[in-house]
Write a protein that holds these residues in place. Structure first.
Motif, PDB file in Angstrom:
ATOM      1  N   UNK A  95     -58.649 177.320  13.292  1.00 54.28           N
ATOM      2  CA  UNK A  95     -59.558 177.779  12.501  1.00 54.28           C
ATOM      3  C   UNK A  95     -59.547 177.468  10.995  1.00 54.28           C
ATOM      4  N   UNK A  96     -58.379 177.115  10.404  1.00 55.51           N
ATOM      5  CA  UNK A  96     -57.957 177.089   9.104  1.00 55.51           C
ATOM      6  C   UNK A  96     -57.671 175.601   8.862  1.00 55.51           C
ATOM      7  N   UNK A  97     -58.328 174.591   8.167  1.00 62.16           N
ATOM      8  CA  UNK A  97     -57.918 173.351   7.896  1.00 62.16           C
ATOM      9  C   UNK A  97     -56.550 173.414   7.100  1.00 62.16           C
ATOM     10  N   UNK A  98     -56.458 174.381   6.083  1.00 62.04           N
ATOM     11  CA  UNK A  98     -55.448 174.247   5.207  1.00 62.04           C
ATOM     12  C   UNK A  98     -53.879 174.653   5.925  1.00 62.04           C
ATOM     13  N   UNK A  99     -54.128 175.713   6.869  1.00 60.41           N
ATOM     14  CA  UNK A  99     -52.811 176.037   7.633  1.00 60.41           C
ATOM     15  C   UNK A  99     -52.666 174.857   8.669  1.00 60.41           C
ATOM     16  N   UNK A 100     -53.560 174.409   9.255  1.00 64.66           N
ATOM     17  CA  UNK A 100     -53.273 173.082  10.188  1.00 64.66           C
ATOM     18  C   UNK A 100     -52.764 171.880   9.478  1.00 64.66           C
ATOM     19  N   UNK A 101     -53.194 171.710   8.153  1.00 61.84           N
ATOM     20  CA  UNK A 101     -52.437 170.621   7.351  1.00 61.84           C
ATOM     21  C   UNK A 101     -50.894 170.954   7.138  1.00 61.84           C
ATOM     22  N   UNK A 102     -50.778 172.030   6.794  1.00 62.58           N
ATOM     23  CA  UNK A 102     -49.219 172.658   6.531  1.00 62.58           C
ATOM     24  C   UNK A 102     -48.359 172.307   7.826  1.00 62.58           C
ATOM     25  N   UNK A 120     -50.832 158.106   0.297  1.00 58.89           N
ATOM     26  CA  UNK A 120     -51.217 157.032   1.362  1.00 58.89           C
ATOM     27  C   UNK A 120     -50.199 157.005   2.593  1.00 58.89           C
ATOM     28  N   UNK A 121     -49.155 157.163   2.565  1.00 56.52           N
ATOM     29  CA  UNK A 121     -48.167 157.369   3.626  1.00 56.52           C
ATOM     30  C   UNK A 121     -48.321 158.538   4.423  1.00 56.52           C
ATOM     31  N   UNK A 122     -48.647 159.532   3.621  1.00 53.39           N
ATOM     32  CA  UNK A 122     -48.753 160.923   4.221  1.00 53.39           C
ATOM     33  C   UNK A 122     -50.259 160.913   5.144  1.00 53.39           C
ATOM     34  N   UNK A 123     -50.947 160.457   4.596  1.00 55.10           N
ATOM     35  CA  UNK A 123     -52.287 160.495   5.128  1.00 55.10           C
ATOM     36  C   UNK A 123     -52.212 159.484   6.247  1.00 55.10           C
ATOM     37  N   UNK A 124     -51.774 158.433   6.119  1.00 59.03           N
ATOM     38  CA  UNK A 124     -51.588 157.580   7.317  1.00 59.03           C
ATOM     39  C   UNK A 124     -50.957 158.080   8.407  1.00 59.03           C
ATOM     40  N   UNK A 125     -50.015 158.773   8.141  1.00 59.67           N
ATOM     41  CA  UNK A 125     -49.133 159.616   9.443  1.00 59.67           C
ATOM     42  C   UNK A 125     -49.925 160.818   9.870  1.00 59.67           C
ATOM     43  N   UNK A 126     -50.534 161.560   8.888  1.00 62.02           N
ATOM     44  CA  UNK A 126     -51.470 162.565   9.644  1.00 62.02           C
ATOM     45  C   UNK A 126     -52.451 162.165  10.404  1.00 62.02           C
ATOM     46  N   UNK A 127     -53.152 160.856   9.943  1.00 66.04           N
ATOM     47  CA  UNK A 127     -54.338 160.718  10.912  1.00 66.04           C
ATOM     48  C   UNK A 127     -53.714 160.065  12.069  1.00 66.04           C
ATOM     49  N   UNK A 128     -52.637 159.745  12.138  1.00 60.40           N
ATOM     50  CA  UNK A 128     -52.060 159.188  13.622  1.00 60.40           C
ATOM     51  C   UNK A 128     -51.634 160.204  14.515  1.00 60.40           C
ATOM     52  N   UNK A 169     -54.759 163.692  18.561  1.00 58.93           N
ATOM     53  CA  UNK A 169     -55.809 164.941  18.798  1.00 58.93           C
ATOM     54  C   UNK A 169     -55.963 166.034  17.432  1.00 58.93           C
ATOM     55  N   UNK A 170     -55.424 165.232  16.356  1.00 56.71           N
ATOM     56  CA  UNK A 170     -55.685 166.001  15.011  1.00 56.71           C
ATOM     57  C   UNK A 170     -57.007 166.084  14.526  1.00 56.71           C
ATOM     58  N   UNK A 171     -57.449 166.998  13.760  1.00 58.67           N
ATOM     59  CA  UNK A 171     -58.644 166.838  13.122  1.00 58.67           C
ATOM     60  C   UNK A 171     -58.849 166.030  12.130  1.00 58.67           C
ATOM     61  N   UNK A 172     -57.602 165.353  11.601  1.00 52.92           N
ATOM     62  CA  UNK A 172     -57.535 164.181  10.645  1.00 52.92           C
ATOM     63  C   UNK A 172     -58.352 163.038  11.103  1.00 52.92           C
ATOM     64  N   UNK A 173     -57.940 162.863  12.365  1.00 53.75           N
ATOM     65  CA  UNK A 173     -58.330 161.625  12.981  1.00 53.75           C
ATOM     66  C   UNK A 173     -60.229 161.733  13.043  1.00 53.75           C
ATOM     67  N   UNK A 174     -60.803 162.959  13.335  1.00 55.37           N
ATOM     68  CA  UNK A 174     -62.253 162.996  13.609  1.00 55.37           C
ATOM     69  C   UNK A 174     -62.774 163.318  12.178  1.00 55.37           C
ATOM     70  N   UNK A 175     -62.244 164.161  11.537  1.00 51.10           N
ATOM     71  CA  UNK A 175     -63.008 164.515  10.101  1.00 51.10           C
ATOM     72  C   UNK A 175     -62.565 163.635   8.955  1.00 51.10           C
ATOM     73  N   UNK A 176     -61.620 162.682   8.954  1.00 51.22           N
ATOM     74  CA  UNK A 176     -61.134 161.971   7.826  1.00 51.22           C
ATOM     75  C   UNK A 176     -60.274 162.747   6.669  1.00 51.22           C
TER      76      UNK A 176
END
Length: 386
Positions: free
Chosen positions: A270-277, A295-303, A306-313
């Motif tokens: 439910x919380x993007x911030x907590x999921x990001x942690x 950029x390296x952190x974003x790249x790894x997060x979006x990979x 099923x993470x929200x970062x793939x869908x939401x950017x």
């Protein structure tokens, strides 16, 4: 010469076993932790007056016909002084809580389901939030009497809803995710004219046992496997389990751990911030070095599958905004001034505070079972509708 009445010794574990069997006769609950939690919550309502916190029990499901109303009904007939709140005004509820009652609210999603509905029912939401802790009355001005009134709010509450209720409600609740029955899963039909009387007889026996041990429960400080708000929720339930003894103390602690973990997962979703942690911790565990460029952190997060970062950017700006409330800010590497990113050490405090595995809350251990005393408890009040 007067003869002292014989002391009554109750089999607390046996009573809880029969409460559990009754619940399972009419309801399909999602897992053994949910069965344990519902059973202990029912027993706890008979001792609510001796505790400082009044946990809520939330029965939610993604769709209708998932057994929420039936479960609410069975809980109500077994609980202490049930008060069905359908179509009740908030003012009427305030005036019904001079002594703790068990409030039962069906279709709570119709009260909190949208922002407009939540705003319309802010007084009810305030009652539910304030009533979680003893000594937090609601203050109202009575214009006709020209006086300020303190209205009682402290009471156990059971809510049934489709979808998710506000965080301020679920954070104070043991949350049970109900599911629709599969073919082959069978329960007995419940009929008021036929089945209420046996339930009330069991509720009376439960009430006698709990009331006979109010003093023990009042001073109980059980060792808990959860902490903070979860400890406030589970302390009354675990205290009842310790009083019953047998297999119940262990089952209660397993349920507390399991359902608290489920709630944390739901909060992360439910919380993007907590999921990001959570996701950042997983990334940093596989990353060598103390500094990771943005950029390296974003790249790894979006990979992450099923993470929200793939869908939401995820952009560098959004990453910084989500991390800033935890005291984590973007910086530069010492040896490459052009690289902006994050030092691993800057995450340690947030990881420790928000993602750590809880240690047991200190306490002297399970509540001791007292010597039996005379039972003078009267049968619990008949259920009332407001």
């Amino acid at each position: 010469m007067t003869t002292e009445p014989a002391a009554v010794e109750y089999d607390g574990a046996g009573i809880l076993d029969r409460v559990q069997a009754t619940v399972q006769r009419y309801c399909i609950l999602p897992n053994r932790h949910a069965v344990t939690a519902v059973t202990l919550f029912i027993a706890y309502t008979h001792a609510a007056s001796v505790f400082d916190y009044a946990p809520r029990l939330v029965l939610s499901s993604p769709e209708k016909r998932s057994g929420k109303t039936r479960c609410l009904e069975i809980i109500g007939h077994l609980s202490h002084r049930p008060l069905w709140t359908a179509n009740a005004s908030t003012a009427a509820l305030y005036r019904s809580l001079a002594r703790p009652r068990t409030l039962l609210l069906d279709e709570a999603d119709t009260v909190f389901g949208t922002r407009h509905k939540a705003e319309q029912n802010e007084d009810l939401r305030g009652l539910l939030n304030a009533g979680f802790q003893r000594g937090t009355p609601v203050i109202r001005y009575d214009a006709s009497a020209k006086t300020v009134m303190e209205l009682h709010t402290f009471a156990p509450v059971v809510l049934a809803a489709i979808g998710r209720l506000p965080d301020t409600v679920t954070d104070r609740a043991v949350n049970i995710a109900m599911r629709r029955r599969k073919p082959g899963e069978h329960v007995e039909p419940f009929r008021v004219t036929r089945d209420v009387e046996p339930l009330q007889a069991l509720a009376y026996e439960l009430d006698c046992w709990i009331t006979d041990n109010h003093e023990t429960l009042k001073h109980a400080r059980p060792l808990l496997p959860v902490y903070d708000r979860a400890a406030d929720l589970w302390e009354p339930l675990v205290a009842v389990a310790d009083l019953a003894s047998g297999r119940w103390p262990e089952r209660a602690r397993h349920a507390a751990t399991g359902l608290t973990a489920d709630a944390a997962t739901a909060d992360a979703d439910h919380s993007p911030s907590h999921e990001l942690l959570l996701d950042t911790r997983a990334v940093l565990e596989q990353f060598e070095g103390d500094f990771i460029p943005t950029e390296a952190l974003i790249s790894r997060l979006t990979r992450i599958p099923d993470s929200r970062w793939q869908d939401e950017g995820l952009t560098g700006r959004r990453l910084a905004i989500l991390l800033r409330p935890y005291g984590i800010t973007v910086g530069r590497a010492n040896n490459r001034m052009r690289d902006r990113g994050y030092h691993h050490r800057d995450f340690r405090d947030a990881f420790a505070r928000y993602l750590h595995t809880p240690e047991p809350t200190p306490g002297p251990g399970p509540a001791m079972r007292p010597q039996p005393a005379d039972t003078t408890t009267q049968p619990p009040d008949q259920q009332e509708h407001v």
